[in-house]
Scaffold this motif. Sequence first.
Motif, PDB file in Angstrom:
ATOM      1  N   GLN A  55      -6.524  -0.706  -5.507  1.00 18.00           N
ATOM      2  CA  GLN A  55      -6.643  -0.409  -5.099  1.00 18.00           C
ATOM      3  C   GLN A  55      -5.297  -0.083  -4.073  1.00 18.00           C
ATOM      4  N   ARG A 101     -10.449   2.758   0.196  1.00 18.95           N
ATOM      5  CA  ARG A 101     -10.017   1.562  -0.001  1.00 18.95           C
ATOM      6  C   ARG A 101     -11.841   0.711   0.174  1.00 18.95           C
ATOM      7  N   TYR A 112       0.921  -0.766  -0.320  1.00 19.50           N
ATOM      8  CA  TYR A 112       0.013   0.304   0.140  1.00 19.50           C
ATOM      9  C   TYR A 112       0.786   1.460   0.766  1.00 19.50           C
TER      10      TYR A 112
END
Length: 212
Positions: A142, A210, A116
């Motif tokens: 994402q 998200r 991420y």
Amino acid sequence: MIDVGANVGYFTVLMGLLVGEQGKVLAYEAGRKNYGLLRDNVAMNMLFAKNRVMALQKAVSDTSGFKAFYYSELYTGSSTLVKPGEQYFDYFANDVMQEEEVMTETLDANEGNFDYIDLIKMDIEGGEYHAFLGMEALLVRQAVGKVAFELNPLMLSGHWDEFHCLLDTYRERFAARFCKITNEGLTVETSLDELFAHRETETILMSVARQE
């Protein structure tokens, strides 16, 4: 965090200090002079030694390979993958641009390197449209929280409408929200139509929620 167009490393160093022991910062800077200063500044702050920062002498774009890069002799922060037009030299009449070939990389090339990415800071003098095209896989997965970027009508003139349309698809596909960042550092949510209607240089923050 990823710093695209790191220049001499001011924001790279701040990011490196903020991410802590478990965080990582990837800094891209294509300009040969600025890249050397970037590495010096990161090293002086012990961020290479702490393994928090990696610096790459590459430009970010929509393809990985090689592209022409226009290196400003007077204003190195204005160096760009976008060939400056006459309007640029109306503003910066004394500047001289030297053309050279640089390595390019998409942000999607990092798709397997980060679980991420909290923040991508992007300041690449009109190259934003192509850089966004090159991070499609990260957005689909994402894997990106926020992108801070400059909306510069002078340098984006050739892709102004295309960039508007692309960002509008992100609003629909990824529930992206857009805020202006004021000179005081505050964020003010606004619409893309309003941002693009004024044709003013703005610093924008795109937030991507998200999905569960």
